[in-house]
Design an enzyme around this catalytic site. Sequence first.
Site, PDB file in Angstrom:
ATOM      1  N   GLU B  92      72.881  25.733   8.599  1.00 63.60           N
ATOM      2  CA  GLU B  92      73.241  26.010   6.873  1.00 63.60           C
ATOM      3  C   GLU B  92      72.228  25.717   6.104  1.00 63.60           C
ATOM      4  OE1 GLU B  92      75.089  24.493   9.603  1.00 63.60           O
ATOM      5  OE2 GLU B  92      76.605  25.894   9.874  1.00 63.60           O
ATOM      6  N   HIS B 162      88.324  22.564   9.540  1.00 64.05           N
ATOM      7  CA  HIS B 162      88.591  23.768   9.069  1.00 64.05           C
ATOM      8  C   HIS B 162      89.346  24.068   7.762  1.00 64.05           C
ATOM      9  CE1 HIS B 162      87.418  24.085  13.215  1.00 64.05           C
ATOM     10  NE2 HIS B 162      86.952  25.455  12.899  1.00 64.05           N
TER      11      HIS B 162
END
Lengths: 402, 357
Positions: B92, B162
């Site tokens: 990322e 999540h």
Amino acid sequence: MAVSRLASSSSSSGSSLVKPISAALSFTSSLRRSLSSSADDSTTLTIETSLPFTSHNCDPPSRAVETSPKELMSFFREMALMRRMEIAADSLYKAKLIRGFCHLYDGQEAVAVGMEAAITKKDCIITAYRDHCTFLGRGGTLLEVFAELMGRQAGCSKGKGGSMHFYKKENGFYGGHGIVGAQIPLGCGLAFAQKYSKDETVTFASYGDGAANQGQLFEALNMAALWDLPAILVCENNHYGMGTAEWRAAKSPAYYKRGDYVPGLKVDGMDVLAVKQACKFAKEYALKNGPLILEMDTYRYHGHSMSDPGSTYRTRDEISGVRQERDPVERVRKLLTSHDIASEKELKDIEKEIRKAVDEAIAQAKESPMPEPSELFTNVYVKGYGVESFGADRKEVRARLP
Amino acid sequence: MIASMRRFGRWVSLVSKREFSNSSGFEKNAEQSPKSLNLYSAINQALHIALETDPRAYVFGEDVSFGGVFRCTTGLADRFGKNRVFNTPLCEQGIVGFGIGLAALGNRAIAEIQFADYIYPAFDQIVNEAAKFRYRSGNQFNCGGLTIRAPYGAVGHGGHYHSQSPEAFFCHVPGIKVVIPRSPQQAKGLLLSCIRDPNPVVFFEPKWLYRLAVEDVPEDDYMLPLSEAEVLRGGTDITLVGWGAQLSIMEQACLDAEKDGISCELIDLRTLIPWDKDTIETSVKKTGRLLISHEAPVTGGFGAEISASIVERCFSRLEAPITRICGLDTPFPLVFEPFYMPTKNKILDAIKSTVGY
């Protein structure tokens, strides 16, 4: 009878994954020692691994692995149990008893079992989210697994962690991590603590081929090498980072070489004996010299998680090809039958027992209650400083002082 | 009073008669008949249009090539080629840093972070590089072409990693914009505006709504204004402010409150920074009460900023303390999600107690 080396950076997706078990057996026959009887514990067998080890900056261990009938039987039993457990988890997820995300390990059992055979419970293992089987190998029970998956109190993390967060402190299993790559620096920290306390133990920090491209891996590797930490970084290379094949994510998919100044070893991760040999070698090496990278060439049959069918980025032929040629449980089964350690029927009976044990554990786990609602607030901070929020807008907090 | 013919998720026409927000000229009337789309399809359309209209727009991120884990990027690689739509490795920090560099040369870099929970490795790049690039170079350079898209928010069973709503962390950074759509039609217009905005933008998409929210979305290229809040329903007793998926919960609470004779004004903030203080202020000056709701934990959530600003501006007009109905101050739980979430009943409770203060 030359066995071709696994191509380290081949761009073909299917062919390098499938190396027949038959090649392994043809070697074992040449080094087979005669056995007295099938269940004789004192016999040592020396079996060759399916492939030689490929090494980077170090001398690879020998291909000849010492084992015994008892050990092989235990390998079979453990791997078959793990396999059955994962398949049961699959059905439970589809029945919506397991919610959230569930990452299954079937196909990769040899890595967990082989690693356990080479180390003690004082050594530490830390891994990513595909941790059900590693947990079992570290001494977890089926009940703890299923209860945690279903979010019940009897689970190893009291139902608060779920599939990705299994832990077993007393057996040196440090989890169970959802964020990719985050466990690697943690593993190096564990290794530092072990070196400091001089107890001759090591840490195995596992990660996947996807995580191999994370910056923190290289940061941790540098620190471990700088300070000679007994950390073994294990890349469980199942060739797919979720949906992306390794050759599309990494310029150099030879993960065992990416340590550069840190030596590495490439291991056939579907051969439990090779894994055991490599981990034994790695432990001895790390205690003397510092970090080492082990790349386990393995494969997962399921998709990345239960939400991923696993067939949009690879062919079904590839999956069934690997299952036929390299399945770890089948390999041990063939070893057992060809060395007359156990008959087909005995092995099938063991599998039946395992099935029964799994079903019982599931039934027991279903009985376990969900955690109490007050558990929502416990363990956010230390030692039971439970904080509850109340009021019409739930903004007021009430703390229970110790 | 705005004709409340619209229920959440079924918008009949694009033209909105809003009494309070300043409608600028960006919106166009629907010229073709709108199609019924869900959120990921609307975002997909927006990305197609963005890449079509600007040959120097790129979409990249983990697994975007085959369509992405939520199918937002389907068809892009086939249509625009692998040089413009490509997978990145799992890194990322690398993805965002790379996007900043790409944008610095005048390209439109549309980076996808697979889940907002994973945006933290990139936090340094966003805060220290993207947000300050224009400022520290005295306007010589900028990375305005950067747009970071990430699915955020609860999904019913996402657990710790999540389901997070990290918008508050980014709202603390001058130099970037944070935008959160509430529905497919909004998402398409807002995303196109974000991509074309000359500032770096973080665009959070409510993942719960990817399939769940279905709405008529015009097929043409349209943009919705940034930094403008939208009043969804007018009211006189209390103002409710929220964003993203939370608005549908708040709307249900408003309907229930209406049965008890409480008239609620519901506002979608849309852009979190820089946020539309004027619209909220005008509304609170009218109603005298404010309720803010978001999924992120209450302490330090963006509701705190709104609350503090409104108190500064409207103190004498407030009839009751400003209330925040938010997630609890715990890690996002797995089995306890129903307790953690700011549900309709909690909001309704708060509406009643605020109105009855």
